[in-house]
Design an enzyme around this catalytic site. Structure first.
Site, mmCIF file in Angstrom:
data_model
loop_
_atom_site.group_PDB
_atom_site.id
_atom_site.type_symbol
_atom_site.label_atom_id
_atom_site.label_comp_id
_atom_site.label_asym_id
_atom_site.label_seq_id
_atom_site.Cartn_x
_atom_site.Cartn_y
_atom_site.Cartn_z
ATOM 1 N N ASN A 9 0.796 -1.220 0.000
ATOM 2 C CA ASN A 9 0.000 0.000 0.000
ATOM 3 C C ASN A 9 0.833 1.277 0.000
ATOM 4 O O ASN A 9 0.331 2.345 -0.318
ATOM 5 C CB ASN A 9 -0.954 0.016 1.196
ATOM 6 C CG ASN A 9 -0.256 -0.326 2.483
ATOM 7 O OD1 ASN A 9 0.255 -1.436 2.637
ATOM 8 N ND2 ASN A 9 -0.207 0.608 3.409
ATOM 9 N N GLN A 52 -5.257 -3.634 -1.827
ATOM 10 C CA GLN A 52 -4.830 -2.618 -2.820
ATOM 11 C C GLN A 52 -4.965 -3.129 -4.250
ATOM 12 O O GLN A 52 -4.680 -2.389 -5.198
ATOM 13 C CB GLN A 52 -3.366 -2.215 -2.570
ATOM 14 C CG GLN A 52 -3.162 -1.391 -1.313
ATOM 15 C CD GLN A 52 -3.781 0.005 -1.404
ATOM 16 O OE1 GLN A 52 -4.012 0.544 -2.488
ATOM 17 N NE2 GLN A 52 -4.060 0.589 -0.257
ATOM 18 N N THR A 97 -25.420 -7.990 12.739
ATOM 19 C CA THR A 97 -26.421 -7.688 11.703
ATOM 20 C C THR A 97 -25.718 -7.238 10.428
ATOM 21 O O THR A 97 -24.805 -6.401 10.473
ATOM 22 C CB THR A 97 -27.366 -6.579 12.209
ATOM 23 O OG1 THR A 97 -28.020 -7.081 13.370
ATOM 24 C CG2 THR A 97 -28.390 -6.187 11.155
ATOM 25 N N CYS A 142 2.510 8.730 12.494
ATOM 26 C CA CYS A 142 2.815 9.642 13.574
ATOM 27 C C CYS A 142 2.642 8.925 14.903
ATOM 28 O O CYS A 142 1.523 8.591 15.281
ATOM 29 C CB CYS A 142 1.870 10.834 13.486
ATOM 30 S SG CYS A 142 2.352 12.136 14.587
#
Ligand code: PLP
Length: 376
Positions: A140, A170, A228, A319
Site C-alpha cells: 500500500n 490494494q 447484523t 505519527c
C-alpha cells in the site's frame, strides 16, 4: 479545484454504488436475518450481492464472508486459524492490520528484498505447525507486487497444513483477482479502495478452511461472523465491484501511462529524487502508485505545501507519540531514516487526468525547491 492523488488511502464513492445503497436505507431496510417479507427482501439483495461478488472473484457464494473491511478481514485471517501451538507468519512490509495480529500471537515475520519483494524461500524455515502464511498482493505504500503464485507454491510444498492468506486490499482495481483467489485459501478485500463505501469488506474463505470466529453472537454468515449484516454497505460494495470490473481492462494501461508520465516528470525536474524500488518499465509495482523519497526534504512540509495547492497526497509515515516515524516499509527495504523521512506517495485512480498529472509535477517541483531554499 482539488487534485486527489490519494486513492491508495481511499476512493470516492462510485455513483452506481450510491444508487444501489440509497434504497437500502429507505426501502429494503429490513434485517436480513428476520422472517417477514421485508427481511426476505433485504436478504435477497444481500444474496444477489454475494453472488455478483463471488462471480467477479471466481469463488463460490458460500466462500464470501462479509466483514467491516480490510482490517477485520486481515485480523480474522490471522487469528482465525491460529492457536497457542499453531502460530502465523508474514513478511515485514505488510500492512499493520496483518503485522500487528501476527506479532500479538508471537508469529514469525520474514524479510523482503531491497525491492520489497517477499523472500519466499524463508517459508522453508518456518515450523511445520505454522497456522497461516500471509502475503499481500501489492504494497500500500510503495506499490510492490508480490509473487503470489511462488509464495503459494512454497507454502503448499513446505507447510501442507498451513493456510495461505493474501491481503488483496490494494489490488482489486489493478490485478487479476481470479489468479489470487485460485492461489490462496483466504483473501481480504475492502470496498472503499474500489469505489465502494467505507466500513464493509470481504474475507474469502475457501471451502475447508477452519476459522475460529472472532465475533460471536447472532451466528450470521453461517456462524463465522456474527453481527447484523450491513445491507447498504454490501449492495454498495457489489455495485462498485461490478462498475470497477467493467472499466478495468481499459483503465489499467491508461492509468499506468499517466503514472509513468508523473514519475518521469518528477524525475526530470528533480534529478536527485529517489524513485522508490524503480525498475525499467515499472512492471514491479501497481500501475497507480508513484513513490519518491526526496533528500533534504521533510514529508510533513511537502504535504503541507501541496495541500495549499489543493493537492491531496500522502507521506506514508506514521505519527507515533508526536514524532514522525519513518515507514516500516522503507526501513524494511533498507532506506535510511533520513531518506525515508522525505517520502511522498502519489496514488492515481480511474478518474485521474493528464492535466492533473502535469499540474502535480509542476507543484511537487516548486514545493520541493521551496523547502530546500528555505533550509539554506
Ligand atoms: N490492507 C491494506 C494493504 C491496506 O492498504 C489497508 C488500508 O489502507 C487495509 C489493509 C485496511 O483496510 P480498511 O481500511 O478497510 O480497514
Amino acid at each position: 479545484m482539488e487534485y486527489y492523488f490519494d486513492s491508495a488511502a481511499t476512493t470516492k464513492l462510485h455513483p452506481k454504488a450510491l444508487e444501489a445503497m440509497l434504497p437500502a436505507f429507505s426501502e429494503f431496510y429490513g434485517n436480513p436475518s428476520g422472517s417477514h417479507s421485508m427481511a426476505r427482501k433485504s436478504l435477497r439483495k444481500v444474496d444477489d450481492a454475494r453472488e455478483q461478488l463471488a462471480e467477479l472473484l471466481a469463488v463460490k457464494p458460500s466462500e464470501i464472508i462479509f466483514t467491516s473491511g480490510g482490517t477485520e478481514s486481515d485480523n480474522f485471517a490471522i487469528k482465525g486459524p491460529s492457536t497457542a501451538e499453531r502460530k502465523p507468519a508474514t513478511f515485514n512490509t505488510e500492512h499493520h492490520a496483518v503485522l500487528e495480529p501476527v506479532e500479538c500471537l508471537d508469529g514469525a515475520v520474514m524479510p523482503v528484498d531491497e525491492s520489497g519483494v517477499a523472500i519466499a524461500d524463508a517459508i522453508k524455515d518456518l515450523p511445520e505447525t505454522t497456522s497461516v502464511v500471509s502475503c499481500m498482493a501489492a504494497n500500500n505504500e510503495i506499490g510492490t507486487l508480490q509473487p503470489i503464485a511462488e509464495v503459494a507454491a512454497q507454502v503448499r510444498e513446505n507447510l501442507p497444513t498451513a493456510l495461505f492468506h493474501v491481503d488483496a486490499v490494494q489490488g482489486f482495481c489493478w490485478l487479476n483477482m481470479s489468479e489470487i483467489t485460485s492461489a490462496a485459501d483466504l483473501v481480504s478485500l475492502s470496498a472503499h479502495k474500489f469505489g465502494g463505501p467505507k466500513g464493509i469488506g470481504v474475507l474469502v474463505s475457501k471451502k475447508g478452511c477452519q476459522l475460529e470466529p472472532q465475533l460471536v453472537g447472532g451466528s450470521q454468515e453461517r456462524g463465522k461472523r456474527s453481527g447484523t449484516l450491513n445491507v447498504p454497505g454490501i449492495v454498495g460494495m457489489a455495485a462498485a465491484a461490478v462498475a470497477t470490473v467493467e472499466r478495468k481492462a481499459a483503465k489499467v494501461s491508461e492509468v499506468k501511462q499517466l503514472r509513468d508520465r508523473l514519475s518521469n516528470g518528477i524525475k526530470a525536474s528533480l534529478p536527485d529524487a529517489v524513485e522508490t524500488v524503480f525498475q525499467e518499465g515499472r512492471l514491479n509495482i501497481l500501475p497507480n502508485i508513484a513513490h519518491f523519497c526526496f533528500p533534504e526534504v521533510a514529508s510533513e512540509a511537502l504535504i503541507f505545501l501541496l495541500e495549499r495547492e489543493e493537492i491531496m497526497a500522502s507521506a506514508a509515515s506514521s505519527c507515533a507519540s508526536g514524532a514522525m516515524q519513518p515507514s516500516h516499509v522503507l526501513t524494511a527495504i533498507g532506506y535510511s531514516k533520513e531518506l525515508a523521512s522525505g517520502s511522498l506517495r502519489l496514488s492515481l485512480s480511474y478518474e485521474t487526468t493528464e492535466a492533473e498529472v502535469d499540474h502535480v509535477i509542476e507543484k511537487v517541483t516548486e514545493s520541493v525547491n521551496q523547502i530546500r531554499k528555505a533550509k539554506k
